[in-house]
Design an enzyme around this catalytic site. Structure first.
Site, PDB file in Angstrom:
ATOM      1  N   GLY A 149     -54.882  38.567  20.893  1.00 43.59           N
ATOM      2  CA  GLY A 149     -55.862  38.200  19.746  1.00 43.59           C
ATOM      3  C   GLY A 149     -57.072  37.280  20.035  1.00 43.59           C
TER       4      GLY A 149
ATOM      5  N   GLY B 238     -59.239  33.721  19.578  1.00 42.50           N
ATOM      6  CA  GLY B 238     -59.021  32.157  19.360  1.00 42.50           C
ATOM      7  C   GLY B 238     -58.311  31.727  20.303  1.00 42.50           C
TER       8      GLY B 238
ATOM      9  N   VAL C 167     -55.606  29.943  21.092  1.00 40.87           N
ATOM     10  CA  VAL C 167     -54.048  29.999  21.338  1.00 40.87           C
ATOM     11  C   VAL C 167     -53.790  31.375  22.168  1.00 40.87           C
ATOM     12  CG1 VAL C 167     -51.795  30.044  20.338  1.00 40.87           C
ATOM     13  CG2 VAL C 167     -53.289  28.547  19.580  1.00 40.87           C
TER      14      VAL C 167
ATOM     15  N   GLU D 162     -58.813  44.140  21.807  1.00 39.06           N
ATOM     16  CA  GLU D 162     -60.049  44.295  20.998  1.00 39.06           C
ATOM     17  C   GLU D 162     -61.077  43.657  21.749  1.00 39.06           C
ATOM     18  OE1 GLU D 162     -58.823  43.803  16.685  1.00 39.06           O
ATOM     19  OE2 GLU D 162     -60.116  41.935  17.390  1.00 39.06           O
TER      20      GLU D 162
ATOM     21  N   ASN E  61     -60.158  33.260   8.830  1.00 37.00           N
ATOM     22  CA  ASN E  61     -61.302  34.108   9.340  1.00 37.00           C
ATOM     23  C   ASN E  61     -60.952  35.446   8.819  1.00 37.00           C
ATOM     24  OD1 ASN E  61     -61.937  32.088  10.978  1.00 37.00           O
ATOM     25  ND2 ASN E  61     -60.294  32.433  12.465  1.00 37.00           N
TER      26      ASN E  61
ATOM     27  N   GLY F 127     -57.824  42.343  13.881  1.00 39.06           N
ATOM     28  CA  GLY F 127     -57.123  43.729  14.415  1.00 39.06           C
ATOM     29  C   GLY F 127     -55.409  43.331  14.376  1.00 39.06           C
TER      30      GLY F 127
HETATM   31  N1  COA Z   1     -52.344  25.316   7.827  1.00 43.91           N
HETATM   32  C1  COA Z   1     -53.560  24.870   7.979  1.00 43.91           C
HETATM   33  N2  COA Z   1     -54.509  24.891   8.805  1.00 43.91           N
HETATM   34  C2  COA Z   1     -53.808  25.325  10.008  1.00 43.91           C
HETATM   35  C3  COA Z   1     -52.497  25.695  10.147  1.00 43.91           C
HETATM   36  C4  COA Z   1     -51.836  25.828   8.936  1.00 43.91           C
HETATM   37  N3  COA Z   1     -50.494  26.257   9.021  1.00 43.91           N
HETATM   38  N4  COA Z   1     -52.211  26.277  11.316  1.00 43.91           N
HETATM   39  C5  COA Z   1     -53.287  25.811  12.165  1.00 43.91           C
HETATM   40  N5  COA Z   1     -54.257  25.374  11.434  1.00 43.91           N
HETATM   41  C6  COA Z   1     -55.663  24.992  11.644  1.00 43.91           C
HETATM   42  C7  COA Z   1     -55.546  24.276  12.923  1.00 43.91           C
HETATM   43  O1  COA Z   1     -55.305  22.978  12.751  1.00 43.91           O
HETATM   44  C8  COA Z   1     -56.917  24.324  13.399  1.00 43.91           C
HETATM   45  O2  COA Z   1     -57.962  23.638  12.588  1.00 43.91           O
HETATM   46  P1  COA Z   1     -59.338  23.087  13.129  1.00 43.91           P
HETATM   47  O3  COA Z   1     -60.358  24.065  13.460  1.00 43.91           O
HETATM   48  O4  COA Z   1     -60.150  22.081  11.969  1.00 43.91           O
HETATM   49  O5  COA Z   1     -58.973  22.268  14.423  1.00 43.91           O
HETATM   50  C9  COA Z   1     -57.301  25.880  13.009  1.00 43.91           C
HETATM   51  O6  COA Z   1     -56.390  26.298  12.048  1.00 43.91           O
HETATM   52  C10 COA Z   1     -57.295  26.983  14.155  1.00 43.91           C
HETATM   53  O7  COA Z   1     -56.014  26.665  14.656  1.00 43.91           O
HETATM   54  P2  COA Z   1     -55.874  26.719  16.312  1.00 43.91           P
HETATM   55  O8  COA Z   1     -54.351  26.328  16.583  1.00 43.91           O
HETATM   56  O9  COA Z   1     -56.832  26.153  17.035  1.00 43.91           O
HETATM   57  O10 COA Z   1     -55.812  28.193  16.759  1.00 43.91           O
HETATM   58  P3  COA Z   1     -56.929  29.368  17.049  1.00 43.91           P
HETATM   59  O11 COA Z   1     -58.209  28.907  17.312  1.00 43.91           O
HETATM   60  O12 COA Z   1     -55.861  30.089  17.926  1.00 43.91           O
HETATM   61  O13 COA Z   1     -56.863  30.402  15.761  1.00 43.91           O
HETATM   62  C11 COA Z   1     -56.218  31.756  13.966  1.00 43.91           C
HETATM   63  C12 COA Z   1     -55.642  30.662  14.923  1.00 43.91           C
HETATM   64  C13 COA Z   1     -54.948  32.188  13.172  1.00 43.91           C
HETATM   65  C14 COA Z   1     -56.958  31.035  12.730  1.00 43.91           C
HETATM   66  C15 COA Z   1     -57.015  32.785  14.845  1.00 43.91           C
HETATM   67  O14 COA Z   1     -56.136  33.338  15.637  1.00 43.91           O
HETATM   68  C16 COA Z   1     -57.169  33.905  13.546  1.00 43.91           C
HETATM   69  O15 COA Z   1     -58.129  33.898  12.827  1.00 43.91           O
HETATM   70  N6  COA Z   1     -56.347  35.017  13.524  1.00 43.91           N
HETATM   71  C17 COA Z   1     -56.513  36.185  12.775  1.00 43.91           C
HETATM   72  C18 COA Z   1     -57.045  37.417  13.214  1.00 43.91           C
HETATM   73  C19 COA Z   1     -56.422  37.947  14.543  1.00 43.91           C
HETATM   74  O16 COA Z   1     -55.255  37.517  14.647  1.00 43.91           O
HETATM   75  N7  COA Z   1     -57.064  38.741  15.201  1.00 43.91           N
HETATM   76  C20 COA Z   1     -56.329  39.128  16.350  1.00 43.91           C
HETATM   77  C21 COA Z   1     -56.767  40.463  16.569  1.00 43.91           C
HETATM   78  S1  COA Z   1     -58.047  40.634  17.791  1.00 43.91           S
END
Ligand code: COA
Length: 502
Positions: free
Chosen positions: A262, A264, A266, A287, A377, A381
């Site tokens: 996915g 991001g 992580v 994707e 966000n 996918g």
């Molecule tokens: N509650 C509140 N905030 C949270 C949280 C929770 N349980 N868990 C993480 N966060 C915050 C983090 O603190 C971070 O905040 P910041 O931007 O202010 O630092 C932010 O969410 C992003 O988290 P991070 O740990 O840096 O992860 P990431 O960049 O890998 O993003 C998602 C994680 C879930 C937001 C991102 O993967 C996403 O939008 N996923 C949904 C879409 C998807 O999975 N697409 C994949 C198919 S291609």
């Protein structure tokens, strides 16, 4: 330019971005190219933002996924968006969505094309699509993403092409454009292996629909992912341990199965961790192709990668563009309808790795809504893959915001992926293999393997109290969301006694 705009008839249709933007009227629906900052139409949306300084209008913006170039930010701040779909990842747009200033439809990314094809989403007035070339025959060669560009071009009443001379011409040949028939009249999609090409190298278009061609010269804006850290490295180690156990059990080989990862930081970091593993000859059927995919290429780990966009950091973009020839034979970009298609995901038997914001003790996953209400966000996918893959893996750090938030909670405050679609949960603490486990078994494994130590007792207390009340999936309904309300009231999910002990 002549090399890029090879169809002679179209050479007379070059216009400025301002002129093209002047055709857009209040209330129209625009289908913009762009998928996770890659291959977005750049100039015409920017001209629209400029136009909004002197004129009030609103449009519906459909894309592949999030846009780069701060376009989502600028369009949201200019107040020109009525409705946005299917995905975004911008802080300003997020705020506008959560303030109720614009409508956002958070949609499975494989669904948009079907909904357009079946006319559920209404008509598309203009498709505005970035291309690196237009061939002699008028085939549109997309840039760094395909996304929904082919369905937008097919169904839109008018088409504007942004011919981007800064994007490498060597991208031509990378795309495989396959158009699905209408539902009910469709045979099997004939894709049976990751590297297979089933379509044509560009998007065909009724040339009379092309109203203008805008020549641009700007690279995609780089991705904002941050490099792997100690915790993501631990998560990668746990994931590799899980894969090893699958190999030992004879369910996977050393080449694993096609991997999807996915968006991001992580997910990128966890995939990056495979560089130091024994796994090789890997296939990617994903994707977004982020930095980690090209790092794995550079370490000789990848046999072939299929995606629908290439989204890279600044440094990686320079490197990849300078060496596109090196990757060309091992890469293909497809429409997101195909990269995310349930039929193909199930047939190829993908290992899918996506990121959760939070997971509950039974394995329900929230990927989109902070504390159950505020959009982050979008589902992207992740649902397309989780629901249909061979093994649905979700990764998350066990805590967020310096430990004030536990990512493992009693009750997910919003559910994107139900317990039925989640096989393995990975945090930096360990991994929980949930396959074949009943809810009460799942809870104990998730708490033991994935929760942060400072939240374990709280979670166990909740589970024990809930279990005493009975039920297939025990809960104390009046306390189920108390962790989120405590966070809102006190700034932490930790109970007072635990905070003192901690
Ligand atoms: N509650 C509140 N905030 C949270 C949280 C929770 N349980 N868990 C993480 N966060 C915050 C983090 O603190 C971070 O905040 P910041 O931007 O202010 O630092 C932010 O969410 C992003 O988290 P991070 O740990 O840096 O992860 P990431 O960049 O890998 O993003 C998602 C994680 C879930 C937001 C991102 O993967 C996403 O939008 N996923 C949904 C879409 C998807 O999975 N697409 C994949 C198919 S291609």
């Amino acid at each position: 330019m002549i090399e890029r705009l090879r169809n002679k008839d179209l050479q007379t249709r070059i216009v400025t971005a301002d002129e093209a933007a002047s055709w857009i009227q209040d209330g129209m629906t625009l289908g913009l190219s762009g998928f996770t900052r890659a291959g977005d139409a750049k100039a015409v949306p920017m001209s629209l933002v400029e136009r909004a300084k002197t004129e009030a209008f609103k449009v519906n913006i459909f894309t592949g996924a999030s846009l780069g170039f701060d376009l989502d930010k600028m369009m949201a701040e200019a107040g020109i968006i009525n409705k946005r779909l299917p995905f975004q990842a911008d802080a300003s747009m997020r705020k506008k969505i959560n303030d109720g200033a614009l409508y956002f439809v958070d949609q499975h990314l494989s669904h948009t094309a079907e909904l357009i094809r079946s006319q559920v989403l209404g008509s598309i007035d203009y498709a505005i699509i970035e291309a690196v070339a237009i061939t002699e025959d008028g085939l549109i060669i997309p840039a760094t993403s395909v996304g929904n560009s082919s369905i937008f071009i097919e169904k839109a009443e008018n088409v504007i092409i942004e011919l981007n001379l800064a994007q490498p011409g060597e991208l031509e040949g990378l795309h495989d454009i396959y158009s699905a028939e209408e539902q009910g009249m469709r045979g099997p999609i004939p894709l049976t292996s990751v590297e297979q090409r089933i379509g044509i190298p560009g998007i065909s278009v009724d040339l009379s629909k092309i109203k203008g061609i805008v020549v641009t010269e700007a690279l995609d804006s780089p991705s904002t992912i941050v490099p792997p850290d100690a915790e993501t490295a631990q998560m990668a180690d746990h994931l590799i341990d899980f894969f090893r156990s699958e190999v030992q059990a004879g369910r996977l080989t050393n080449s694993l199965a096609p991997l999807q990862s996915g968006i991001g930081t992580v997910a990128n970091a966890v995939l990056h961790g495979l560089i130091d593993s024994e796994f090789e000859n890997l296939d990617i059927y994903s994707e977004v192709l982020q930095d980690a995919v090209f790092d794995l290429f550079d370490h000789g780990k990848i046999r072939f990668a299929s995606g629908c966009s290439i989204t890279l950091s600044d440094e990686k973009m320079q490197d990849v563009y300078a060496n596109l020839d090196k990757y060309r034979e091992k890469l293909v970009l497809r429409p997101q309808e195909i990269s995310n298609h349930p039929e193909i995901i199930r047939r190829l038997g993908l290992l899918s790795i996506n990121t959760a914001l939070e997971a509950d003790i039974y394995g329900n996953i929230n990927s989109t809504h902070v504390s159950g209400t505020k959009m982050m966000n979008g589902i992207g996918g992740s649902g397309d893959f989780a629901r249909n893959c061979r093994i649905a893996i979700f990764v998350t750090k066990s805590t967020a915001k310096n430990g004030a938030i536990s990512s493992i909670v009693p009750f997910a405050s919003h559910v994107d992926h139900t317990e039925h679609d989640v096989d393995v949960l990975v945090t930096e603490q360990g991994y929980a293999d949930l396959r074949g486990l009943a809810p009460r078994e799942r809870a104990l494994v998730i708490i033991e393997k994935c929760a942060h130590p400072k939240y374990k007792k709280q979670l166990l207390d909740y589970f024990e109290e809930a279990s005493a009340r009975g039920g297939q999936t025990p809960h104390i309904l009046e306390k189920a969301l108390s962790w989120h309300t405590r966070l809102a009231e006190t700034g932490t999910m930790l109970e007072k006694e635990q905070a003192v002990i901690g």
